[in-house]
Scaffold this motif. Structure first.
Motif, PDB file in Angstrom:
ATOM      1  N   GLU A  80       0.838  -1.315   0.109  1.00  0.00           N
ATOM      2  CA  GLU A  80      -0.044  -0.046   0.053  1.00  0.00           C
ATOM      3  C   GLU A  80       0.825   1.224   0.032  1.00  0.00           C
ATOM      4  O   GLU A  80       1.494   1.274   0.931  1.00  0.00           O
ATOM      5  CB  GLU A  80      -0.869  -0.167   1.107  1.00  0.00           C
ATOM      6  N   ASN A  82       0.621   5.056  -0.346  1.00  0.00           N
ATOM      7  CA  ASN A  82      -0.238   6.347  -0.421  1.00  0.00           C
ATOM      8  C   ASN A  82      -1.851   5.910  -0.377  1.00  0.00           C
ATOM      9  O   ASN A  82      -2.539   6.534  -1.331  1.00  0.00           O
ATOM     10  CB  ASN A  82      -0.047   7.387  -1.378  1.00  0.00           C
ATOM     11  N   HIS A  83      -2.027   4.889   0.004  1.00  0.00           N
ATOM     12  CA  HIS A  83      -3.448   4.290   0.237  1.00  0.00           C
ATOM     13  C   HIS A  83      -3.858   3.631  -1.154  1.00  0.00           C
ATOM     14  O   HIS A  83      -5.001   3.196  -1.293  1.00  0.00           O
ATOM     15  CB  HIS A  83      -4.634   5.368   0.820  1.00  0.00           C
ATOM     16  N   GLN A  84      -3.011   3.354  -2.138  1.00  0.00           N
ATOM     17  CA  GLN A  84      -3.154   2.854  -3.305  1.00  0.00           C
ATOM     18  C   GLN A  84      -2.340   1.632  -3.404  1.00  0.00           C
ATOM     19  O   GLN A  84      -1.313   1.502  -2.842  1.00  0.00           O
ATOM     20  CB  GLN A  84      -2.899   3.925  -4.318  1.00  0.00           C
ATOM     21  N   THR A 116       2.086  -4.832   4.317  1.00  0.00           N
ATOM     22  CA  THR A 116       2.777  -3.537   4.769  1.00  0.00           C
ATOM     23  C   THR A 116       3.752  -3.765   6.042  1.00  0.00           C
ATOM     24  O   THR A 116       3.428  -4.400   6.785  1.00  0.00           O
ATOM     25  CB  THR A 116       1.814  -2.288   4.800  1.00  0.00           C
ATOM     26  N   GLY A 120      -1.428  -0.515   9.310  1.00  0.00           N
ATOM     27  CA  GLY A 120      -2.774  -0.439   8.746  1.00  0.00           C
ATOM     28  C   GLY A 120      -3.184  -1.583   7.634  1.00  0.00           C
ATOM     29  O   GLY A 120      -4.246  -1.532   7.256  1.00  0.00           O
ATOM     30  N   THR A 122      -3.243  -3.674   4.486  1.00  0.00           N
ATOM     31  CA  THR A 122      -3.445  -2.998   3.109  1.00  0.00           C
ATOM     32  C   THR A 122      -4.668  -2.781   2.639  1.00  0.00           C
ATOM     33  O   THR A 122      -5.215  -2.897   1.382  1.00  0.00           O
ATOM     34  CB  THR A 122      -2.621  -3.938   2.067  1.00  0.00           C
ATOM     35  N   ARG A 124      -6.756  -0.330   2.271  1.00  0.00           N
ATOM     36  CA  ARG A 124      -7.335   0.641   1.392  1.00  0.00           C
ATOM     37  C   ARG A 124      -6.758   0.353  -0.272  1.00  0.00           C
ATOM     38  O   ARG A 124      -7.354   0.550  -1.170  1.00  0.00           O
ATOM     39  CB  ARG A 124      -6.770   2.026   1.478  1.00  0.00           C
ATOM     40  N   ALA A 125      -5.293  -0.299  -0.252  1.00  0.00           N
ATOM     41  CA  ALA A 125      -4.969  -0.636  -1.408  1.00  0.00           C
ATOM     42  C   ALA A 125      -5.819  -1.802  -2.148  1.00  0.00           C
ATOM     43  O   ALA A 125      -5.837  -1.709  -3.271  1.00  0.00           O
ATOM     44  CB  ALA A 125      -3.539  -1.139  -1.135  1.00  0.00           C
ATOM     45  N   ASN A 128      -9.005  -0.486  -3.492  1.00  0.00           N
ATOM     46  CA  ASN A 128      -8.676   0.213  -4.942  1.00  0.00           C
ATOM     47  C   ASN A 128      -8.118  -1.067  -5.847  1.00  0.00           C
ATOM     48  O   ASN A 128      -8.712  -0.750  -7.086  1.00  0.00           O
ATOM     49  CB  ASN A 128      -7.118   1.011  -4.684  1.00  0.00           C
TER      50      ASN A 128
END
Length: 184
Positions: A80, A82-84, A116, A120, A122, A124-125, A128
């Motif tokens: 992940e 930048n959240h992507q 990661t 957090g 991953t 958010r990634a 995405n």
């Protein structure tokens, strides 16, 4: 009745030496049924996507597309950033989503996971990535979700995942992928 060998292609969204996402893929392949074949794709040489290059495909793109065509299913492990998802992963998937390579991912089963070094995971990634897989018309394994936080603390010197709870979830994810691939 003999079973036909199924082929799973693993894609790591990290190019880093010692990548925890690559280690996860290596760990995951151990949970595939014996008759399944696993290939770890190398996306490090794929150039940035440029539609102008579709008429004369770069060799690395041709090789990656051929590998994807040979796959019965996919397993992606994403970091992940930048959240992507990583840019290299998005770039590789962009190339094989194009008609110029006959869209080799369409309707194929796929499982995703990620690791990661932060706290957090991953999530958010992976959200995405799920949006991208939807746009590419792939057939995702939805459960269980596998996210590994603080990955640098959860592998031993040989690269084996040491977190027993995460190993059980990883095994279930791979069993679900194999079942989906086996139904095809």
């Amino acid at each position: 009745m003999s079973q036909t060998s199924k082929h799973i292609v693993g894609i790591s969204g990290s190019l880093r030496k010692g990548s925890h996402n690559t280690l996860l893929l290596q760990q995951a392949q151990k949970f595939l049924p014996e008759e399944y074949r696993f290939t770890l794709a190398d996306i490090s040489q794929i150039p940035l996507y440029n539609q102008d290059d579709e008429s004369n495909l770069p060799e690395a793109v041709k090789q990656f597309a051929e590998l994807c065509h040979s796959a019965d299913g996919f397993l992606i492990s994403t970091p992940e950033y930048n959240h992507q998802i990583s840019g290299v992963l998005k770039n590789a998937l962009d190339w094989v989503s194009r008609p110029a390579v006959q869209t080799p991912l369409v309707l194929k089963p796929i499982a995703i996971m990620g690791s990661t070094m932060g706290m957090g995971g991953t999530a958010r990634a992976q959200t995405n990535l799920r949006n991208l897989l939807f746009a590419m018309n792939m057939d995702p394994v939805n459960r269980p979700e596998f996210q590994l936080s603080q990955a640098h603390l959860k592998f031993d010197e040989s690269g084996a995942l040491t977190d027993e709870n995460r190993l059980k979830i990883l095994q279930q994810l791979i069993e679900n992928l194999a079942a989906k691939v086996g139904q095809r």
